[in-house]
Design a protein around this motif. Structure first.
Motif, PDB file in Angstrom:
ATOM      1  N   TYR A 282       0.821  -1.219   0.000  1.00  0.00           N
ATOM      2  CA  TYR A 282       0.000   0.000   0.000  1.00  0.00           C
ATOM      3  C   TYR A 282       0.850   1.262   0.000  1.00  0.00           C
ATOM      4  O   TYR A 282       0.347   2.348   0.259  1.00  0.00           O
ATOM      5  N   SER A 283       2.138   1.150  -0.300  1.00  0.00           N
ATOM      6  CA  SER A 283       3.043   2.303  -0.180  1.00  0.00           C
ATOM      7  C   SER A 283       3.141   3.122  -1.467  1.00  0.00           C
ATOM      8  O   SER A 283       3.911   4.080  -1.522  1.00  0.00           O
ATOM      9  N   LEU A 284       2.402   2.723  -2.516  1.00  0.00           N
ATOM     10  CA  LEU A 284       2.399   3.446  -3.806  1.00  0.00           C
ATOM     11  C   LEU A 284       3.816   3.583  -4.369  1.00  0.00           C
ATOM     12  O   LEU A 284       4.193   4.631  -4.900  1.00  0.00           O
ATOM     13  N   GLY A 285       4.594   2.527  -4.250  1.00  0.00           N
ATOM     14  CA  GLY A 285       5.935   2.530  -4.833  1.00  0.00           C
ATOM     15  C   GLY A 285       7.017   3.089  -3.932  1.00  0.00           C
ATOM     16  O   GLY A 285       8.191   3.098  -4.310  1.00  0.00           O
ATOM     17  N   LYS A 286       6.650   3.588  -2.741  1.00  0.00           N
ATOM     18  CA  LYS A 286       7.660   4.115  -1.809  1.00  0.00           C
ATOM     19  C   LYS A 286       8.610   3.013  -1.371  1.00  0.00           C
ATOM     20  O   LYS A 286       9.832   3.210  -1.299  1.00  0.00           O
ATOM     21  N   TYR A 287       8.056   1.835  -1.061  1.00  0.00           N
ATOM     22  CA  TYR A 287       8.864   0.694  -0.655  1.00  0.00           C
ATOM     23  C   TYR A 287       8.659  -0.447  -1.651  1.00  0.00           C
ATOM     24  O   TYR A 287       7.566  -0.638  -2.180  1.00  0.00           O
ATOM     25  N   GLU A 288       9.720  -1.232  -1.871  1.00  0.00           N
ATOM     26  CA  GLU A 288       9.614  -2.387  -2.760  1.00  0.00           C
ATOM     27  C   GLU A 288      10.602  -3.460  -2.303  1.00  0.00           C
ATOM     28  O   GLU A 288      11.762  -3.159  -2.027  1.00  0.00           O
ATOM     29  N   MET A 289      10.095  -4.699  -2.192  1.00  0.00           N
ATOM     30  CA  MET A 289      10.962  -5.826  -1.829  1.00  0.00           C
ATOM     31  C   MET A 289      11.354  -6.589  -3.089  1.00  0.00           C
ATOM     32  O   MET A 289      10.514  -6.827  -3.951  1.00  0.00           O
ATOM     33  N   LYS A 290      12.624  -6.996  -3.172  1.00  0.00           N
ATOM     34  CA  LYS A 290      13.101  -7.783  -4.301  1.00  0.00           C
ATOM     35  C   LYS A 290      13.987  -8.908  -3.786  1.00  0.00           C
ATOM     36  O   LYS A 290      14.576  -8.811  -2.708  1.00  0.00           O
ATOM     37  N   GLN A 291      14.086  -9.979  -4.594  1.00  0.00           N
ATOM     38  CA  GLN A 291      14.954 -11.108  -4.249  1.00  0.00           C
ATOM     39  C   GLN A 291      15.709 -11.554  -5.488  1.00  0.00           C
ATOM     40  O   GLN A 291      15.141 -11.685  -6.575  1.00  0.00           O
ATOM     41  N   MET A 292      17.001 -11.768  -5.316  1.00  0.00           N
ATOM     42  CA  MET A 292      17.845 -12.333  -6.368  1.00  0.00           C
ATOM     43  C   MET A 292      18.627 -13.480  -5.746  1.00  0.00           C
ATOM     44  O   MET A 292      19.639 -13.267  -5.059  1.00  0.00           O
ATOM     45  N   GLY A 293      18.121 -14.710  -5.947  1.00  0.00           N
ATOM     46  CA  GLY A 293      18.759 -15.869  -5.320  1.00  0.00           C
ATOM     47  C   GLY A 293      18.623 -15.785  -3.812  1.00  0.00           C
ATOM     48  O   GLY A 293      17.516 -15.747  -3.268  1.00  0.00           O
ATOM     49  N   THR A 294      19.748 -15.731  -3.102  1.00  0.00           N
ATOM     50  CA  THR A 294      19.733 -15.645  -1.646  1.00  0.00           C
ATOM     51  C   THR A 294      19.852 -14.205  -1.160  1.00  0.00           C
ATOM     52  O   THR A 294      19.984 -13.970   0.038  1.00  0.00           O
ATOM     53  N   LYS A 295      19.837 -13.258  -2.086  1.00  0.00           N
ATOM     54  CA  LYS A 295      19.956 -11.845  -1.726  1.00  0.00           C
ATOM     55  C   LYS A 295      18.566 -11.225  -1.633  1.00  0.00           C
ATOM     56  O   LYS A 295      17.788 -11.275  -2.572  1.00  0.00           O
ATOM     57  N   PHE A 296      18.258 -10.643  -0.470  1.00  0.00           N
ATOM     58  CA  PHE A 296      16.958 -10.039  -0.225  1.00  0.00           C
ATOM     59  C   PHE A 296      17.158  -8.530  -0.047  1.00  0.00           C
ATOM     60  O   PHE A 296      18.041  -8.099   0.707  1.00  0.00           O
ATOM     61  N   MET A 297      16.322  -7.719  -0.737  1.00  0.00           N
ATOM     62  CA  MET A 297      16.530  -6.276  -0.764  1.00  0.00           C
ATOM     63  C   MET A 297      15.239  -5.521  -0.465  1.00  0.00           C
ATOM     64  O   MET A 297      14.151  -5.968  -0.812  1.00  0.00           O
ATOM     65  N   LEU A 298      15.406  -4.361   0.180  1.00  0.00           N
ATOM     66  CA  LEU A 298      14.308  -3.423   0.399  1.00  0.00           C
ATOM     67  C   LEU A 298      14.712  -2.103  -0.240  1.00  0.00           C
ATOM     68  O   LEU A 298      15.737  -1.516   0.116  1.00  0.00           O
TER      69      LEU A 298
END
Length: 517
Positions: A282-298
């Motif tokens: 519900y953050s309208l693009g302010k926050y986004e979670m991504k994953q690349m293999g074992t790497k987790f990103m905010l």
């Protein structure tokens, strides 16, 4: 690798093992009708008592490169129960992973899959298919679908339960009957074995399973099961790279990243700022979670001073924290207004760039007066809110002067210079011959009417000499000499000049006065 096999009362084998590889296991059991016979102290399943599905992930890589991942089942084969003589049974799986996994089918018992079976890839539905025909009791088994790549083997086990044929007549039933096996006394299972059985079952079945195996201390066994799961949970998440503190400027994007080894890929990750959970969807693009293999990103986009603080990631029993410090640099001009020189009638463009966005009022001034937007002046701001532009169309000599941009207490000033368009003679003075006492006229046409002119005779200025009459009409200029005499003969020239242009533009011609006979 050490392995031991536990025998449950339902005829299902459960295996525990220790290895240097990482294994994720989930199991689902479903009870159906059961009939077993014991031959030579080995349980042989005639009609499977359970439909079973389980998932194992055996990792091969300690670290997975960015962009790659272990194989996973997007669609899993389903355990089925069919009567003997069923024409065909199909099992379907859809897998993903990077590199692309290879998919194989096998039987858990070690028996080969029947020769009439077909395995193929359905490209239209993106499914791997195992198709069995003319189902017999010998086809009953736990089957495995294995998806493998360089990083892991994902193994999904499912059961094919074959029941009695509805078409079976009495003679066939007699043929299929076998000599009853001698009854053997079951060995009571140990508490350790009971805990392992319960760890793979649903909570709603705990009490029934305990009762079936004669465990009356239901509360005690559940307490030990909970303690055992806590120990297992401690190992469910391994942190290979923690979160790190970040310092960023206003209006930039920051990325918190961590590398985690999860035994259960479905483990939930929860991000918090201070003590408030981030509602990312519900953050309208302010926050986004991504994953690349074992790497987790905010990702946190367009940071402001309000985004400063402690960020926390909770996964399993692990809590990772990092601090974000947002720096608000003072507003300043990244580029200065530079003096500009353009040719008359062209468009002049002034441009300045700021260090950050601002809500302060922005004001352009021309020769000290506030600029009003009209057809001649056009002001604009870039999409990122940092570049301010002013355009002056069809510049004239009157536009020369000081220009400035005022933002709060900041002022950027410069000057506009204009190169005049050279004057041209559309038509030049022409040589003229008149008789004495006659009237002489010499005229020309210039390219602009906004010019200053003077007249010369034999190099001397006669502009204010009453002997001559001078006419100006628009771009045309004319000299008239009345009652000519021989002294009026000579070279006449017109000199044209304009402001901010040191050059003199000249057209000349000769006047000849003929004497009377």
């Amino acid at each position: 690798m050490a392995t031991k096999v536990l025998q449950s009362s339902g005829g299902m084998q459960m295996t525990s093992s220790t290895s240097t590889t990482t294994t994720i296991t989930t199991t689902k059991l479903k009870k159906v009708s059961q009939s077993s016979k014991v031959v030579e102290e080995k349980t042989e399943q005639r009609k499977s008592s359970m439909t079973m599905e389980s998932f194992h992930l055996v990792t091969k890589s300690f670290e997975i490169p960015p962009g790659e991942c272990v194989p996973m089942f997007d669609e899993k084969p389903k355990a089925v129960t069919v009567p003997e003589g069923e024409p065909k049974v199909s099992f379907k799986a859809r897998v993903s992973g990077n590199p692309t996994p290879a998919v194989t089918w096998s039987r858990e018992s070690g028996k080969p899959i029947k020769e009439s079976a077909k395995t193929f890839f359905d490209s239209s539905n993106k499914q791997y298919v195992l198709k069995l025909k003319a189902i017999t009791a010998d086809d009953a088994d736990n089957y495995k679908c294995t998806a493998s790549n360089n990083h892991a083997d994902a193994i999904y086990t499912f059961s094919l339960v074959v029941g009695g044929s509805a078409q079976m007549d009495f003679k066939k039933m007699l043929k299929k009957r076998s000599v009853p096996a001698p009854k053997t006394e079951k060995r009571p299972i140990t508490e350790e074995e009971m805990l392992k059985i319960l760890s793979g079952a649903d909570k709603k079945d705990y009490e029934r399973i305990c009762a079936e195996h004669g465990f009356t201390d239901f509360r005690g066994i559940l307490k030990k099961l909970k303690e055992m799961k806590k120990k297992v949970d401690v190992e469910m998440v391994k942190v290979l790279k923690p979160l790190e503190d970040i310092e960023a400027k206003v209006d930039t994007t920051v990325i918190f990243d961590t590398i985690l080894e999860l035994r259960d890929p479905n483990t939930r990750l929860m991000w918090f700022k201070e003590n408030e959970m981030l509602r990312i969807q519900y953050s309208l693009g302010k926050y986004e979670m991504k994953q690349m293999g074992t790497k987790f990103m905010l990702y946190v986009t367009g940071v402001t001073l309000r985004d400063s603080g402690i960020y926390r990631l909770e996964v399993g029993d692990k809590t990772l924290t990092a601090k974000l410090n947002v720096i608000d640099e003072p507003l300043k001009f990244l580029t200065e207004l530079k003096p500009l020189r353009v040719t008359e009638r062209q468009t002049a463009v002034f441009e300045v760039r700021l260090s950050k966005k601002t809500d302060l009022p922005v004001l352009w001034k021309v020769k000290g007066k506030e600029l009003k937007r009209d057809e001649k002046f056009d002001v604009s701001v870039s999409e990122d809110g940092l570049t301010y532009t002013m355009k002056i169309k069809d510049v004239r000599h009157s536009d020369i002067g000081d220009y400035s941009l005022c933002i709060g207490d900041m002022v950027a000033s410069t000057q506009l210079f204009i190169d005049r368009i050279p004057i041209k003679f559309v038509s030049n003075l022409k040589n003229t011959r008149v008789k004495e006492k006659g009237k002489a006229r010499m005229e020309c046409e210039l390219s602009s009417k906004d010019v200053f002119i003077k007249w010369l005779k034999d190099g001397k200025d006669v502009t204010h000499n009453p002997r001559y009459t001078f006419l100006r009409e628009g771009k045309r200029a004319e000299i008239i000499i009345e009652d000519c005499d021989l002294a009026d003969s000579g070279e006449y020239a017109i000199v044209a000049m304009q402001e901010s242009d040191a050059h003199e533009y000249v057209s000349s011609a000769n006047l000849t006065v003929d004497g009377r006979l």
